[in-house]
Design a protein around this motif. Sequence first.
Motif, PDB file in Angstrom:
ATOM      1  N   VAL A 262      32.858 -25.531 -22.305  1.00 57.16           N
ATOM      2  CA  VAL A 262      33.057 -25.408 -23.984  1.00 57.16           C
ATOM      3  C   VAL A 262      33.257 -24.040 -24.199  1.00 57.16           C
ATOM      4  CG1 VAL A 262      32.521 -26.426 -26.015  1.00 57.16           C
ATOM      5  CG2 VAL A 262      32.348 -28.003 -24.436  1.00 57.16           C
ATOM      6  N   VAL A 263      31.769 -24.082 -23.550  1.00 53.72           N
ATOM      7  CA  VAL A 263      31.659 -22.398 -23.829  1.00 53.72           C
ATOM      8  C   VAL A 263      33.009 -21.954 -23.587  1.00 53.72           C
ATOM      9  CG1 VAL A 263      30.491 -20.160 -24.135  1.00 53.72           C
ATOM     10  CG2 VAL A 263      29.517 -22.585 -24.747  1.00 53.72           C
ATOM     11  N   ASP A 264      33.231 -21.445 -22.308  1.00 52.31           N
ATOM     12  CA  ASP A 264      34.422 -20.294 -21.539  1.00 52.31           C
ATOM     13  C   ASP A 264      36.030 -20.764 -22.305  1.00 52.31           C
ATOM     14  OD1 ASP A 264      32.515 -19.280 -19.730  1.00 52.31           O
ATOM     15  OD2 ASP A 264      32.686 -20.718 -18.433  1.00 52.31           O
ATOM     16  N   ASP A 265      35.976 -21.879 -23.112  1.00 41.89           N
ATOM     17  CA  ASP A 265      36.985 -22.399 -23.331  1.00 41.89           C
ATOM     18  C   ASP A 265      37.153 -22.057 -24.544  1.00 41.89           C
ATOM     19  OD1 ASP A 265      37.566 -24.232 -21.165  1.00 41.89           O
ATOM     20  OD2 ASP A 265      37.467 -25.615 -22.353  1.00 41.89           O
ATOM     21  N   TYR A 266      36.085 -21.730 -24.709  1.00 41.13           N
ATOM     22  CA  TYR A 266      36.133 -20.642 -26.745  1.00 41.13           C
ATOM     23  C   TYR A 266      36.347 -19.461 -26.579  1.00 41.13           C
ATOM     24  CZ  TYR A 266      33.248 -24.500 -29.040  1.00 41.13           C
ATOM     25  OH  TYR A 266      32.989 -26.025 -28.845  1.00 41.13           O
ATOM     26  N   LEU A 267      35.956 -19.197 -25.073  1.00 45.99           N
ATOM     27  CA  LEU A 267      35.978 -17.572 -25.148  1.00 45.99           C
ATOM     28  C   LEU A 267      37.506 -17.319 -24.960  1.00 45.99           C
ATOM     29  CD1 LEU A 267      33.125 -16.813 -22.235  1.00 45.99           C
ATOM     30  CD2 LEU A 267      34.128 -15.422 -25.126  1.00 45.99           C
ATOM     31  N   ALA A 268      38.063 -18.034 -24.235  1.00 42.69           N
ATOM     32  CA  ALA A 268      39.520 -18.036 -23.509  1.00 42.69           C
ATOM     33  C   ALA A 268      40.699 -18.151 -24.966  1.00 42.69           C
ATOM     34  CB  ALA A 268      39.892 -19.503 -22.867  1.00 42.69           C
TER      35      ALA A 268
ATOM     36  N   ALA B   9      32.909 -23.804 -33.138  1.00 40.42           N
ATOM     37  CA  ALA B   9      32.161 -22.392 -32.193  1.00 40.42           C
ATOM     38  C   ALA B   9      30.606 -21.833 -32.182  1.00 40.42           C
ATOM     39  CB  ALA B   9      32.425 -21.150 -32.245  1.00 40.42           C
ATOM     40  N   VAL B  10      30.580 -22.169 -34.080  1.00 44.29           N
ATOM     41  CA  VAL B  10      29.227 -21.566 -34.705  1.00 44.29           C
ATOM     42  C   VAL B  10      28.690 -22.656 -34.707  1.00 44.29           C
ATOM     43  CG1 VAL B  10      28.119 -20.414 -37.181  1.00 44.29           C
ATOM     44  CG2 VAL B  10      30.814 -19.990 -36.159  1.00 44.29           C
ATOM     45  N   PRO B  11      28.681 -23.952 -35.285  1.00 45.74           N
ATOM     46  CA  PRO B  11      27.541 -24.534 -34.816  1.00 45.74           C
ATOM     47  C   PRO B  11      27.216 -25.211 -34.172  1.00 45.74           C
ATOM     48  CG  PRO B  11      29.639 -25.731 -36.286  1.00 45.74           C
ATOM     49  CD  PRO B  11      29.649 -24.917 -35.876  1.00 45.74           C
TER      50      PRO B  11
ATOM     51  N   LYS C  87      26.988 -16.900 -28.971  1.00 47.57           N
ATOM     52  CA  LYS C  87      26.972 -15.737 -29.648  1.00 47.57           C
ATOM     53  C   LYS C  87      27.878 -15.040 -29.663  1.00 47.57           C
ATOM     54  CE  LYS C  87      21.275 -15.972 -29.795  1.00 47.57           C
ATOM     55  NZ  LYS C  87      20.541 -15.016 -29.252  1.00 47.57           N
ATOM     56  N   ARG C  88      28.924 -14.370 -28.248  1.00 44.86           N
ATOM     57  CA  ARG C  88      29.348 -13.279 -28.437  1.00 44.86           C
ATOM     58  C   ARG C  88      30.949 -14.016 -28.766  1.00 44.86           C
ATOM     59  NH1 ARG C  88      32.150 -12.541 -22.353  1.00 44.86           N
ATOM     60  NH2 ARG C  88      34.490 -11.331 -23.689  1.00 44.86           N
ATOM     61  N   VAL C  89      31.064 -15.414 -28.417  1.00 41.35           N
ATOM     62  CA  VAL C  89      32.231 -15.971 -29.633  1.00 41.35           C
ATOM     63  C   VAL C  89      32.274 -15.374 -31.386  1.00 41.35           C
ATOM     64  CG1 VAL C  89      33.597 -17.774 -29.468  1.00 41.35           C
ATOM     65  CG2 VAL C  89      32.490 -16.985 -27.526  1.00 41.35           C
ATOM     66  N   ALA C  90      30.826 -15.811 -31.532  1.00 46.13           N
ATOM     67  CA  ALA C  90      30.907 -15.827 -32.939  1.00 46.13           C
ATOM     68  C   ALA C  90      31.080 -15.016 -33.253  1.00 46.13           C
ATOM     69  CB  ALA C  90      29.672 -16.163 -33.124  1.00 46.13           C
ATOM     70  N   ASP C  91      30.425 -13.797 -32.621  1.00 43.08           N
ATOM     71  CA  ASP C  91      30.813 -12.399 -33.380  1.00 43.08           C
ATOM     72  C   ASP C  91      32.090 -11.927 -32.717  1.00 43.08           C
ATOM     73  OD1 ASP C  91      28.477 -12.089 -32.846  1.00 43.08           O
ATOM     74  OD2 ASP C  91      27.849 -10.862 -31.144  1.00 43.08           O
ATOM     75  N   GLN C  92      33.062 -12.534 -32.220  1.00 45.87           N
ATOM     76  CA  GLN C  92      34.591 -11.741 -32.466  1.00 45.87           C
ATOM     77  C   GLN C  92      34.757 -12.989 -33.178  1.00 45.87           C
ATOM     78  OE1 GLN C  92      35.580 -13.434 -28.174  1.00 45.87           O
ATOM     79  NE2 GLN C  92      35.209 -11.271 -27.400  1.00 45.87           N
ATOM     80  N   ILE C  93      34.325 -14.098 -33.702  1.00 45.40           N
ATOM     81  CA  ILE C  93      34.987 -14.961 -34.531  1.00 45.40           C
ATOM     82  C   ILE C  93      34.882 -14.303 -36.214  1.00 45.40           C
ATOM     83  CG2 ILE C  93      34.767 -16.915 -35.985  1.00 45.40           C
ATOM     84  CD1 ILE C  93      34.666 -18.304 -33.426  1.00 45.40           C
ATOM     85  N   ALA C  94      33.731 -13.707 -36.007  1.00 45.44           N
ATOM     86  CA  ALA C  94      33.428 -13.008 -37.258  1.00 45.44           C
ATOM     87  C   ALA C  94      34.506 -11.691 -37.369  1.00 45.44           C
ATOM     88  CB  ALA C  94      31.552 -12.328 -37.842  1.00 45.44           C
ATOM     89  N   ALA C  95      33.898 -11.248 -36.397  1.00 43.68           N
ATOM     90  CA  ALA C  95      34.955  -9.450 -36.531  1.00 43.68           C
ATOM     91  C   ALA C  95      36.573  -9.545 -36.944  1.00 43.68           C
ATOM     92  CB  ALA C  95      34.840  -8.860 -35.218  1.00 43.68           C
ATOM     93  N   PHE C  96      37.380 -10.896 -35.962  1.00 42.55           N
ATOM     94  CA  PHE C  96      38.363 -11.523 -36.630  1.00 42.55           C
ATOM     95  C   PHE C  96      38.803 -11.480 -37.416  1.00 42.55           C
ATOM     96  CE2 PHE C  96      39.168 -12.756 -31.587  1.00 42.55           C
ATOM     97  CZ  PHE C  96      39.509 -11.363 -31.236  1.00 42.55           C
ATOM     98  N   ASP C  97      38.079 -12.651 -38.039  1.00 40.81           N
ATOM     99  CA  ASP C  97      37.856 -12.427 -39.897  1.00 40.81           C
ATOM    100  C   ASP C  97      37.879 -11.463 -40.537  1.00 40.81           C
ATOM    101  OD1 ASP C  97      38.247 -14.869 -41.503  1.00 40.81           O
ATOM    102  OD2 ASP C  97      36.065 -14.162 -42.439  1.00 40.81           O
ATOM    103  N   GLU C  98      37.159 -10.687 -40.344  1.00 34.97           N
ATOM    104  CA  GLU C  98      37.167  -9.290 -41.508  1.00 34.97           C
ATOM    105  C   GLU C  98      39.200  -8.537 -40.756  1.00 34.97           C
ATOM    106  OE1 GLU C  98      35.039  -8.165 -43.196  1.00 34.97           O
ATOM    107  OE2 GLU C  98      34.075 -10.140 -42.576  1.00 34.97           O
ATOM    108  N   LEU C  99      38.872  -8.652 -39.942  1.00 35.78           N
ATOM    109  CA  LEU C  99      40.023  -7.819 -39.427  1.00 35.78           C
ATOM    110  C   LEU C  99      41.824  -8.358 -40.331  1.00 35.78           C
ATOM    111  CD1 LEU C  99      41.751  -5.849 -37.729  1.00 35.78           C
ATOM    112  CD2 LEU C  99      41.474  -7.302 -35.755  1.00 35.78           C
ATOM    113  N   LEU C 100      41.612  -9.762 -40.375  1.00 38.62           N
ATOM    114  CA  LEU C 100      42.047 -10.490 -41.066  1.00 38.62           C
ATOM    115  C   LEU C 100      41.875 -10.007 -42.058  1.00 38.62           C
ATOM    116  CD1 LEU C 100      42.579 -14.003 -38.995  1.00 38.62           C
ATOM    117  CD2 LEU C 100      44.059 -12.504 -39.191  1.00 38.62           C
TER     118      LEU C 100
END
Length: 384
Positions: free
Chosen positions: A208-214, A258-260, A292-305
């Motif tokens: 499941v987490v690997d799918d998040y990364l993909a 992912a985050v919850p 945690k890496r996925v959560a960091d990427q999501i937060a970075a994407f949100d800030e970038l958008l």
Amino acid sequence: MSMGVNLRKVGGFRKVGSLRTVRGLRKVARLTRRSPRVDLSHPARSPLGSSVVKCVTYRKGVRQSTARDDDLVEAVTRVRKDDDGFVWLGLHEPTEAEFGDVAELFDLHPLAVEDAVHAHQRPKVERYGQSLFAVFKTVCYVEHAELTATSEVVDTGEIMVFVGRDFVITVRHGRHGSLGPLREQLESTPEQLAQGPAAVLHAIADQVVDDYLAVTEAVQNDIDEVESEVFSPTGGRTADPGRIYQLKRELLELKRAAVPLGRPLQVLATQPMRVIAPEIQAYFRDVDDHLKRVADQIAAFDELLNSILQAHLAQVTVAQNEDMRKITAWAAIVAVPTMVCGVYGMNFDHMPELRWQYGYALVMGVIATACCALYRGFRRNGWL
């Protein structure tokens, strides 16, 4: 409920409830024939459309060959009689009637059963007696030729996992996230399956987490595309803000999945549990690190958008200001001949140069000179 009571229940279910089981299977078959929707995302999916995807017994990590893999009562009876191995039952969107006998056989908690049947749950881990109930949100990237303001980018589903000492029950909702390939991968490494049901739970969480990364990597490509369009020379005029909002909505869907999951993975990795050996918990810590890496990427994407959207709005504002300056400059140039013609359009007999032979040429020359001077001034200042 004790293990002995469970075994007696299994025996009674086998002898007394066999006719009810047959009728239940016939009822499921009739319901299936009425519903043409069958998930064929993996060959392990039953072509009959039954909610039972697979029922397999494992001993020391090796799949046991049986005449009928889907004979659940026989499989559970054999495993509990020998006190060796475990049963892995896979279900896909079961109804309450289909899941009722399974819940009774494995003594599952009614609250967990209700969550498994109706789905739409947050990621969580709950302990009920000697069993464990986990919920994972699955995600899938939806391929699209071109990102639009209505494109679906992230599709979500759910996987519920019941884990006991001698059983694993997976309940899947949605048309993606098939566990067939995962089952085959685990069967190719018997030493991992030999660690019991907890190893299956870890493999599901890891997938499941690997799918998040993909999915995050695929979403990044869409973000890069929007970013390139916004910062192109004509981005302020041609970029569609609806695409940015759509990406933010789809990113929010990924974030909700992912985050919850962070807190449940920490529970699985740190808190002692009967069905999870301490050596397995170390692997859950590795999955938590990936999450945690996925959560960091999501937060970075949100800030970038957010930055891309603000940049687009700033570009639109600048473009509008440029248009207004051009309109103002041309209005000022047109005001010169308008003023001169307005003055000489008044009906007075005594006006300067009114009857002079070269009066018209002089007035036109003055108008042209003033307009050219204004035009050069505006060009020099960047207004035109």
